[in-house]
Design a protein around this motif. Structure first.
Motif, mmCIF file in Angstrom:
data_model
loop_
_atom_site.group_PDB
_atom_site.id
_atom_site.type_symbol
_atom_site.label_atom_id
_atom_site.label_comp_id
_atom_site.label_asym_id
_atom_site.label_seq_id
_atom_site.Cartn_x
_atom_site.Cartn_y
_atom_site.Cartn_z
ATOM 1 N N ILE A 2 -0.181 30.570 28.605
ATOM 2 C CA ILE A 2 -0.666 31.936 28.747
ATOM 3 C C ILE A 2 -0.142 32.779 27.599
ATOM 4 C CG2 ILE A 2 -0.507 34.028 30.151
ATOM 5 C CD1 ILE A 2 -0.549 32.295 32.607
ATOM 6 N N LYS A 3 -1.062 33.415 26.868
ATOM 7 C CA LYS A 3 -0.708 34.348 25.795
ATOM 8 C C LYS A 3 0.283 33.751 24.805
ATOM 9 C CE LYS A 3 -1.629 38.704 28.154
ATOM 10 N NZ LYS A 3 -1.096 40.053 28.486
ATOM 11 N N GLY A 4 0.117 32.475 24.533
ATOM 12 C CA GLY A 4 0.953 31.851 23.529
ATOM 13 C C GLY A 4 2.331 31.418 23.995
ATOM 14 N N PHE A 5 2.658 31.621 25.276
ATOM 15 C CA PHE A 5 3.955 31.212 25.803
ATOM 16 C C PHE A 5 3.853 29.848 26.471
ATOM 17 C CE2 PHE A 5 4.235 35.899 26.046
ATOM 18 C CZ PHE A 5 5.369 36.091 25.262
ATOM 19 N N THR A 6 4.842 29.000 26.234
ATOM 20 C CA THR A 6 5.026 27.811 27.050
ATOM 21 C C THR A 6 5.784 28.226 28.300
ATOM 22 O OG1 THR A 6 5.101 26.347 25.140
ATOM 23 C CG2 THR A 6 6.099 25.532 27.182
ATOM 24 N N ILE A 7 5.256 27.874 29.467
ATOM 25 C CA ILE A 7 5.857 28.317 30.723
ATOM 26 C C ILE A 7 6.345 27.112 31.509
ATOM 27 C CG2 ILE A 7 5.522 29.567 32.880
ATOM 28 C CD1 ILE A 7 3.433 31.252 31.523
ATOM 29 N N ILE A 8 7.649 27.069 31.732
ATOM 30 C CA ILE A 8 8.269 26.018 32.538
ATOM 31 C C ILE A 8 8.776 26.629 33.836
ATOM 32 C CG2 ILE A 8 10.129 24.324 32.673
ATOM 33 C CD1 ILE A 8 10.008 24.073 29.636
ATOM 34 N N ASP A 9 8.285 26.116 34.934
ATOM 35 C CA ASP A 9 8.725 26.562 36.258
ATOM 36 C C ASP A 9 9.958 25.743 36.644
ATOM 37 O OD1 ASP A 9 9.114 27.238 38.890
ATOM 38 O OD2 ASP A 9 7.095 26.698 39.548
ATOM 39 N N ALA A 10 11.124 26.379 36.595
ATOM 40 C CA ALA A 10 12.385 25.683 36.876
ATOM 41 C C ALA A 10 12.711 25.614 38.357
ATOM 42 C CB ALA A 10 13.528 26.375 36.128
ATOM 43 N N HIS A 11 11.825 26.126 39.204
ATOM 44 C CA HIS A 11 12.150 26.166 40.632
ATOM 45 C C HIS A 11 10.865 26.070 41.444
ATOM 46 C CE1 HIS A 11 14.628 28.132 44.080
ATOM 47 N NE2 HIS A 11 13.575 27.488 44.574
ATOM 48 N N CYS A 12 10.518 24.840 41.837
ATOM 49 C CA CYS A 12 9.407 24.636 42.759
ATOM 50 C C CYS A 12 9.772 23.483 43.690
ATOM 51 C CB CYS A 12 8.110 24.343 42.014
ATOM 52 S SG CYS A 12 8.112 22.784 41.093
ATOM 53 N N HIS A 13 8.965 23.295 44.719
ATOM 54 C CA HIS A 13 9.248 22.258 45.721
ATOM 55 C C HIS A 13 7.980 21.464 45.999
ATOM 56 C CE1 HIS A 13 13.200 23.925 46.419
ATOM 57 N NE2 HIS A 13 12.674 25.100 46.660
ATOM 58 N N SER A 42 -2.657 27.895 37.139
ATOM 59 C CA SER A 42 -2.078 29.228 36.949
ATOM 60 C C SER A 42 -1.408 29.379 35.590
ATOM 61 C CB SER A 42 -1.061 29.519 38.060
ATOM 62 O OG SER A 42 -1.708 29.685 39.303
ATOM 63 N N GLY A 43 -1.310 28.307 34.828
ATOM 64 C CA GLY A 43 -0.738 28.400 33.496
ATOM 65 C C GLY A 43 0.640 27.805 33.338
ATOM 66 N N ILE A 44 1.128 27.082 34.355
ATOM 67 C CA ILE A 44 2.434 26.429 34.252
ATOM 68 C C ILE A 44 2.280 25.150 33.427
ATOM 69 C CG2 ILE A 44 4.320 25.343 35.518
ATOM 70 C CD1 ILE A 44 4.127 28.364 35.960
ATOM 71 N N ASP A 45 3.060 25.037 32.359
ATOM 72 C CA ASP A 45 2.965 23.889 31.458
ATOM 73 C C ASP A 45 3.858 22.721 31.878
ATOM 74 O OD1 ASP A 45 1.217 24.994 29.260
ATOM 75 O OD2 ASP A 45 2.787 26.513 29.306
ATOM 76 N N HIS A 46 4.903 23.004 32.638
ATOM 77 C CA HIS A 46 5.822 21.980 33.107
ATOM 78 C C HIS A 46 6.569 22.568 34.299
ATOM 79 C CE1 HIS A 46 8.080 18.206 32.503
ATOM 80 N NE2 HIS A 46 9.113 18.875 33.009
ATOM 81 N N CYS A 47 7.028 21.712 35.205
ATOM 82 C CA CYS A 47 7.740 22.225 36.370
ATOM 83 C C CYS A 47 8.908 21.318 36.730
ATOM 84 C CB CYS A 47 6.803 22.390 37.566
ATOM 85 S SG CYS A 47 6.090 20.842 38.176
ATOM 86 N N CYS A 48 9.808 21.860 37.517
ATOM 87 C CA CYS A 48 11.027 21.160 37.912
ATOM 88 C C CYS A 48 11.412 21.633 39.299
ATOM 89 C CB CYS A 48 12.140 21.487 36.919
ATOM 90 S SG CYS A 48 13.762 20.791 37.328
ATOM 91 N N GLY A 49 11.938 20.739 40.112
ATOM 92 C CA GLY A 49 12.404 21.158 41.423
ATOM 93 C C GLY A 49 12.609 19.989 42.364
ATOM 94 N N SER A 50 13.121 20.306 43.528
ATOM 95 C CA SER A 50 13.514 19.283 44.488
ATOM 96 C C SER A 50 12.531 19.184 45.641
ATOM 97 C CB SER A 50 14.908 19.609 45.047
ATOM 98 O OG SER A 50 14.906 20.879 45.682
ATOM 99 N N VAL A 51 12.480 18.003 46.212
ATOM 100 C CA VAL A 51 11.777 17.789 47.480
ATOM 101 C C VAL A 51 12.746 18.175 48.588
ATOM 102 C CG1 VAL A 51 10.772 16.062 49.013
ATOM 103 C CG2 VAL A 51 10.354 15.945 46.535
ATOM 104 N N VAL A 52 12.352 19.114 49.431
ATOM 105 C CA VAL A 52 13.246 19.594 50.482
ATOM 106 C C VAL A 52 12.515 19.665 51.814
ATOM 107 C CG1 VAL A 52 14.693 20.949 48.921
ATOM 108 C CG2 VAL A 52 12.712 22.024 49.986
ATOM 109 N N THR A 53 13.282 19.567 52.861
ATOM 110 C CA THR A 53 12.780 19.824 54.206
ATOM 111 C C THR A 53 13.969 20.211 55.070
ATOM 112 O OG1 THR A 53 11.381 18.968 55.988
ATOM 113 C CG2 THR A 53 13.014 17.462 55.059
#
Length: 259
Positions: A2-13, A42-53
């Protein structure tokens, strides 16, 4: 992108085991493929996070299941998903072995988000957790922690010096001043900006001005929170493009030794 930014989501599940993994009362992705499609669209280029329950009295087998699921996802999507591994102070020896095993096997460098209230404990500042996170520190791993009390986090930082810590969720306005002082005090402490806080106009600009650009990581907490609201919460703030780039991706890459 998005708008020239690389976006990494450091917190998803990632949605992978069963419906109890998801805590959004308004609906959730039907499967793992839909989970990643929502992030990508939505424009997320990479993501990171844990599987939780939520398991009030988990066994070590439960954590092994979470971790194996996360590793499998990362192998299926190596260019898109970095696994966040689960550990527990209720199983210190097993947790240490898991970190060492996965670091050797796949170069694991990210733990969490850890969520104590979902997995049968309440604080990080315990001898059992110190022993685990000393191993994480010595292996140059970063750990993403669901925020407990400031006192608890500070005790952890005091007892495991030089550990790369990322607190999750800035919190509400009344708590921001004390957390800003913590960020300034501890060189190895960071925030991911998922969840509460970012929706307060000017909060992000305030923290950048007080603490600099290297203390904040972008996160969504998806599927609990809206991806796009988090993205535009950063884009709409009156901070420089360099600050946005640091928050969106560069700080994550630095902490995971990828740049």
């Amino acid at each position: 992108m998005i708008k020239g930014f690389t976006i990494i989501d450091a917190h998803c599940h990632p949605v992978i085991l069963n419906d109890s993994c998801v805590k959004n009362p308004y609906g959730h992705p039907a499967n793992t493929e839909e989970f990643f499609a929502e992030l990508n669209n939505s424009g997320i280029d990479h993501c990171c996070g844990s599987v939780v329950t939520r398991i009030c009295d988990p066994t070590w087998d439960d954590f092994t299941e979470f971790n194996n699921a996360a590793i499998k996802l990362s192998q299926e999507r190596p260019d898109y998903y970095t696994p966040g591994i689960s550990i527990s102070p209720k199983f210190p020896a097993e947790s240490c072995r898991e970190l060492e095993r996965l670091h050797k096997a796949i170069g694991l460098n990210w733990i969490g988000e850890l969520v104590p209230y979902m997995n049968g404990y309440t604080e990080y500042a315990t001898p059992e957790m110190f022993s685990i996170l000393e191993v994480a520190r010595d292996l140059n791993m970063a750990v993403n922690l669901h925020s407990t009390t400031n006192e608890d986090i500070e005790k952890l930082l005091q007892n495991v010096p030089n550990l790369k810590v990322i607190m999750a969720h800035p919190g509400e306005t009344a708590g921001i001043p004390d957390r800003v002082e913590m960020l300034k005090k501890w060189e190895n402490l960071h925030w991911d900006i998922s969840g509460t806080g970012l929706f307060r106009w000017g909060m992000l600009k305030h923290v950048v001005e007080k603490c600099g650009t290297d203390k904040l990581l972008f996160g969504t907490d998806f599927p609990i929170c809206s991806i796009d609201m988090q993205i535009y919460g950063v884009l709409a703030e009156h901070i420089s493009d360099d600050a946005k780039a640091a928050i969106f991706s560069k700080n994550f890459l630095r902490l995971t030794a990828q740049c």
